[in-house]
Design a protein around this motif. Structure first.
Motif, PDB file in Angstrom:
ATOM      1  N   ALA A  84       0.837  -1.202   0.000  1.00 14.55           N
ATOM      2  CA  ALA A  84       0.000   0.000   0.000  1.00 14.55           C
ATOM      3  C   ALA A  84       0.871   1.251   0.000  1.00 14.55           C
ATOM      4  O   ALA A  84       1.807   1.361   0.795  1.00 14.55           O
ATOM      5  N   TYR A  85       0.533   2.182  -0.867  1.00 12.10           N
ATOM      6  CA  TYR A  85       1.233   3.459  -0.896  1.00 12.10           C
ATOM      7  C   TYR A  85       0.223   4.568  -1.182  1.00 12.10           C
ATOM      8  O   TYR A  85      -0.459   4.542  -2.219  1.00 12.10           O
ATOM      9  N   ASN A  86       0.090   5.492  -0.233  1.00 12.02           N
ATOM     10  CA  ASN A  86      -0.839   6.616  -0.358  1.00 12.02           C
ATOM     11  C   ASN A  86      -2.224   6.153  -0.824  1.00 12.02           C
ATOM     12  O   ASN A  86      -2.782   6.680  -1.780  1.00 12.02           O
ATOM     13  N   SER A  87      -2.767   5.189  -0.105  1.00 13.25           N
ATOM     14  CA  SER A  87      -4.018   4.540  -0.494  1.00 13.25           C
ATOM     15  C   SER A  87      -5.190   4.875   0.420  1.00 13.25           C
ATOM     16  O   SER A  87      -6.177   4.144   0.440  1.00 13.25           O
ATOM     17  N   GLU A  88      -5.096   5.956   1.186  1.00 21.57           N
ATOM     18  CA  GLU A  88      -6.130   6.221   2.185  1.00 21.57           C
ATOM     19  C   GLU A  88      -7.542   6.280   1.603  1.00 21.57           C
ATOM     20  O   GLU A  88      -8.498   5.936   2.288  1.00 21.57           O
ATOM     21  N   LYS A  89      -7.688   6.662   0.351  1.00 23.09           N
ATOM     22  CA  LYS A  89      -9.019   6.796  -0.245  1.00 23.09           C
ATOM     23  C   LYS A  89      -9.675   5.439  -0.518  1.00 23.09           C
ATOM     24  O   LYS A  89     -10.900   5.337  -0.529  1.00 23.09           O
ATOM     25  N   TYR A  90      -8.879   4.385  -0.724  1.00 24.92           N
ATOM     26  CA  TYR A  90      -9.421   3.099  -1.160  1.00 24.92           C
ATOM     27  C   TYR A  90      -9.156   1.933  -0.217  1.00 24.92           C
ATOM     28  O   TYR A  90      -9.818   0.906  -0.310  1.00 24.92           O
ATOM     29  N   ILE A  91      -8.194   2.055   0.666  1.00 27.97           N
ATOM     30  CA  ILE A  91      -7.730   0.881   1.408  1.00 27.97           C
ATOM     31  C   ILE A  91      -8.773   0.327   2.379  1.00 27.97           C
ATOM     32  O   ILE A  91      -8.798  -0.874   2.637  1.00 27.97           O
ATOM     33  N   ASP A 142      -5.956  -0.659  -3.818  1.00 25.57           N
ATOM     34  CA  ASP A 142      -7.045   0.095  -4.433  1.00 25.57           C
ATOM     35  C   ASP A 142      -8.025  -0.824  -5.165  1.00 25.57           C
ATOM     36  O   ASP A 142      -8.807  -0.379  -5.994  1.00 25.57           O
ATOM     37  N   ASP A 143      -7.977  -2.120  -4.838  1.00 28.87           N
ATOM     38  CA  ASP A 143      -8.884  -3.103  -5.424  1.00 28.87           C
ATOM     39  C   ASP A 143      -9.762  -3.715  -4.337  1.00 28.87           C
ATOM     40  O   ASP A 143      -9.477  -3.575  -3.145  1.00 28.87           O
TER      41      ASP A 143
END
Length: 168
Positions: free
Chosen positions: A12-19, A94-95
């Motif tokens: 995960a990298y800068n995934s706060e919107k989707y994680i 992000d999936d």
């Protein structure tokens, strides 16, 4: 029957919107014998905080953090090395998975004797709206065709861990 452990690998990298949705799709699996290895690859947003919150609520979720960004491949390889399951499944941060994904793949693998399985996929936009159509699994696949066009979505793969010992 003793169900096999599936180690889920999530860089995960800068995934706060989707994680949140990604991790929730693992927690919601009908096959519940899994562990999630989520590695924050030096994010500058709240990705690590979100993973830590999920890990505090569910002991099957293991949270690791790279001190600096190593990139998706190195982070995925690090997670594979930490995997303890008989199977390794990949899920990008992000999936999302269908709730029966692991269960159906394990049944398919058991019934076919396969050590590597994958699925088709559907696509959603950043608001969760599904696009028309899906990316379907071909009826047959051989190495020659795979070299020309990769039809294997990373987040659909489940493979026996022993096959990953020398391959990254």
């Amino acid at each position: 029957m003793n169900e096999p452990l599936v180690s889920v690998v999530m860089p995960a990298y800068n995934s706060e919107k989707y994680i949140k949705a990604a991790i929730a799709s693992v927690v919601a699996q009908t096959h519940q014998n899994w562990d999630l290895i989520a590695i924050d690859d030096g994010s500058r947003d709240d990705t690590g905080k979100i993973i830590a919150e999920f890990a505090a609520a569910d002991n099957r979720i293991r949270f690791f953090k790279n001190e600096r960004n190593l990139g998706v491949s190195a982070t995925r390889n690090k997670a594979i090395a930490l995997a303890i399951g008989e199977w390794v499944a990949f899920l990008d941060s992000d999936d999302m998975w269908n709730e029966e994904k692991l269960e159906k793949q394990l049944v398919l693998a058991r019934n076919s004797g396969s050590d590597f399985v994958f699925t088709g996929s559907a696509f959603v936009d950043e608001n969760g709206n599904f696009y028309r159509g899906t990316f379907s699994v071909p009826d047959t696949l051989d190495f020659r065709h795979l070299r020309l066009h990769n039809v294997i979505p990373c987040s659909s793969v489940m493979i026996r861990k022993n096959l990953l010992k020398s391959v990254r």
